[in-house]
Design a protein around this motif. Sequence first.
Motif, mmCIF file in Angstrom:
data_model
loop_
_atom_site.group_PDB
_atom_site.id
_atom_site.type_symbol
_atom_site.label_atom_id
_atom_site.label_comp_id
_atom_site.label_asym_id
_atom_site.label_seq_id
_atom_site.Cartn_x
_atom_site.Cartn_y
_atom_site.Cartn_z
ATOM 1 N N PRO A 44 76.244 66.614 18.508
ATOM 2 C CA PRO A 44 75.970 65.421 19.308
ATOM 3 C C PRO A 44 75.124 65.718 20.546
ATOM 4 C CG PRO A 44 78.330 65.937 19.288
ATOM 5 C CD PRO A 44 77.639 66.970 18.470
ATOM 6 N N LEU A 45 74.271 64.773 20.862
ATOM 7 C CA LEU A 45 73.480 64.858 22.090
ATOM 8 C C LEU A 45 74.351 64.354 23.240
ATOM 9 C CD1 LEU A 45 70.051 63.370 20.998
ATOM 10 C CD2 LEU A 45 70.415 65.623 21.973
ATOM 11 N N PRO A 46 74.208 64.936 24.419
ATOM 12 C CA PRO A 46 74.941 64.383 25.565
ATOM 13 C C PRO A 46 74.361 63.025 25.942
ATOM 14 C CG PRO A 46 73.486 66.153 26.268
ATOM 15 C CD PRO A 46 73.414 66.102 24.765
ATOM 16 N N SER A 47 75.105 62.260 26.683
ATOM 17 C CA SER A 47 74.594 60.972 27.158
ATOM 18 C C SER A 47 73.397 61.219 28.059
ATOM 19 C CB SER A 47 75.673 60.220 27.936
ATOM 20 O OG SER A 47 76.730 59.893 27.080
ATOM 21 N N PRO A 48 72.370 60.390 27.928
ATOM 22 C CA PRO A 48 71.181 60.599 28.757
ATOM 23 C C PRO A 48 71.484 60.376 30.236
ATOM 24 C CG PRO A 48 70.968 58.588 27.457
ATOM 25 C CD PRO A 48 72.227 59.263 27.024
ATOM 26 N N LEU A 120 60.698 58.124 12.031
ATOM 27 C CA LEU A 120 60.859 58.436 13.447
ATOM 28 C C LEU A 120 61.957 57.581 14.083
ATOM 29 C CD1 LEU A 120 57.097 58.607 14.524
ATOM 30 C CD2 LEU A 120 58.684 60.530 14.324
ATOM 31 N N GLY A 121 62.497 56.643 13.339
ATOM 32 C CA GLY A 121 63.467 55.679 13.866
ATOM 33 C C GLY A 121 64.629 56.282 14.647
ATOM 34 N N PRO A 122 65.375 57.255 14.074
ATOM 35 C CA PRO A 122 66.501 57.817 14.827
ATOM 36 C C PRO A 122 66.064 58.473 16.142
ATOM 37 C CG PRO A 122 66.741 58.325 12.503
ATOM 38 C CD PRO A 122 65.372 57.732 12.685
ATOM 39 N N MET A 123 64.934 59.164 16.133
ATOM 40 C CA MET A 123 64.445 59.790 17.363
ATOM 41 C C MET A 123 63.963 58.722 18.343
ATOM 42 S SD MET A 123 61.608 62.773 17.897
ATOM 43 C CE MET A 123 62.720 64.113 17.501
ATOM 44 N N LEU A 124 63.278 57.718 17.837
ATOM 45 C CA LEU A 124 62.794 56.634 18.690
ATOM 46 C C LEU A 124 63.956 55.906 19.356
ATOM 47 C CD1 LEU A 124 60.633 54.751 19.853
ATOM 48 C CD2 LEU A 124 60.699 53.493 17.688
ATOM 49 N N SER A 125 65.003 55.601 18.607
ATOM 50 C CA SER A 125 66.124 54.862 19.203
ATOM 51 C C SER A 125 66.789 55.672 20.310
ATOM 52 C CB SER A 125 67.138 54.436 18.139
ATOM 53 O OG SER A 125 67.794 55.547 17.602
ATOM 54 N N ARG A 126 66.888 56.976 20.128
ATOM 55 C CA ARG A 126 67.462 57.824 21.188
ATOM 56 C C ARG A 126 66.542 57.877 22.409
ATOM 57 N NH1 ARG A 126 69.679 59.242 16.548
ATOM 58 N NH2 ARG A 126 71.735 60.198 16.486
ATOM 59 N N THR A 127 65.243 57.891 22.171
ATOM 60 C CA THR A 127 64.295 57.915 23.283
ATOM 61 C C THR A 127 64.325 56.592 24.036
ATOM 62 O OG1 THR A 127 62.908 59.427 22.001
ATOM 63 C CG2 THR A 127 61.901 58.404 23.925
ATOM 64 N N LEU A 128 64.475 55.491 23.332
ATOM 65 C CA LEU A 128 64.552 54.192 24.001
ATOM 66 C C LEU A 128 65.814 54.079 24.852
ATOM 67 C CD1 LEU A 128 63.098 51.853 21.232
ATOM 68 C CD2 LEU A 128 61.992 52.612 23.358
ATOM 69 N N LYS A 129 66.857 54.819 24.515
ATOM 70 C CA LYS A 129 68.043 54.877 25.377
ATOM 71 C C LYS A 129 67.675 55.481 26.732
ATOM 72 C CE LYS A 129 71.664 55.130 21.897
ATOM 73 N NZ LYS A 129 72.754 55.926 21.318
ATOM 74 N N LEU A 130 66.747 56.433 26.718
ATOM 75 C CA LEU A 130 66.277 57.015 27.972
ATOM 76 C C LEU A 130 65.555 55.959 28.807
ATOM 77 C CD1 LEU A 130 64.847 60.385 26.580
ATOM 78 C CD2 LEU A 130 67.084 60.016 27.636
ATOM 79 N N CYS A 131 64.798 55.088 28.145
ATOM 80 C CA CYS A 131 64.112 54.001 28.851
ATOM 81 C C CYS A 131 65.126 53.048 29.466
ATOM 82 C CB CYS A 131 63.188 53.230 27.903
ATOM 83 S SG CYS A 131 61.776 54.179 27.278
ATOM 84 N N ARG A 132 66.172 52.729 28.714
ATOM 85 C CA ARG A 132 67.207 51.829 29.235
ATOM 86 C C ARG A 132 67.928 52.467 30.413
ATOM 87 N NH1 ARG A 132 67.542 50.509 23.768
ATOM 88 N NH2 ARG A 132 69.218 51.973 23.347
ATOM 89 N N ALA A 133 68.209 53.770 30.313
ATOM 90 C CA ALA A 133 68.878 54.474 31.408
ATOM 91 C C ALA A 133 67.995 54.449 32.651
ATOM 92 C CB ALA A 133 69.204 55.909 31.004
ATOM 93 N N GLN A 134 66.689 54.588 32.469
ATOM 94 C CA GLN A 134 65.748 54.567 33.583
ATOM 95 C C GLN A 134 65.750 53.179 34.237
ATOM 96 O OE1 GLN A 134 61.641 54.870 32.408
ATOM 97 N NE2 GLN A 134 60.965 55.413 34.440
ATOM 98 N N GLN A 135 65.759 52.139 33.418
ATOM 99 C CA GLN A 135 65.745 50.780 33.949
ATOM 100 C C GLN A 135 67.035 50.459 34.690
ATOM 101 O OE1 GLN A 135 64.914 48.602 30.379
ATOM 102 N NE2 GLN A 135 62.740 49.120 30.412
ATOM 103 N N GLU A 136 68.162 50.995 34.202
ATOM 104 C CA GLU A 136 69.446 50.750 34.859
ATOM 105 C C GLU A 136 69.531 51.486 36.193
ATOM 106 O OE1 GLU A 136 72.327 51.888 31.959
ATOM 107 O OE2 GLU A 136 71.885 50.181 30.672
#
Length: 144
Positions: A44-48, A120-136
């Motif tokens: 598992p990847l850690p939470s961003p 690329l979907g699984p990698m893209l979805s994890r990367t978009l979580k980084l975008c959401r974390a940045q926005q939050e």
Amino acid sequence: MSRTEPFSTRRRFRTGGLLLVCVAAVATLAACGEAVSDADKPVPLPSPTGTRQEVRKENLLHVWPLTVDRAVMECRGGDQAVVTVPDGTVYALNDRAAAAGYADPRPVRAKGENGDEISLGPMLSRTLKLCRAQQEQAPTARPS
């Protein structure tokens, strides 16, 4: 033999056969469960916590979409999902990153058993979580 006998020989064989089939099915399913080893489970990847996160093949296993074994996923410009491979090349994971001029990822795309590129979907979805974390984490403007 009359049909009113509750435990006829025929019914006992039918019930016993059904029971035997059920026991065999449960044993088979249990054996299948034991065949899955820890090597078959993704790490598992850690939470961003920011806009960048290192990812390795072990994190995605069979859905790893790249020909390299590790990369850094990153959200740039608020919504541009990119991945940087070990040689330093930055590739677009979404249309917004491609429109911003990042390279097409085809040179590092892995192919599956059928010869098609792995999504690329699984990698893209994890990367978009980084975008959401940045926005939050972005400070909100206060009214004056």
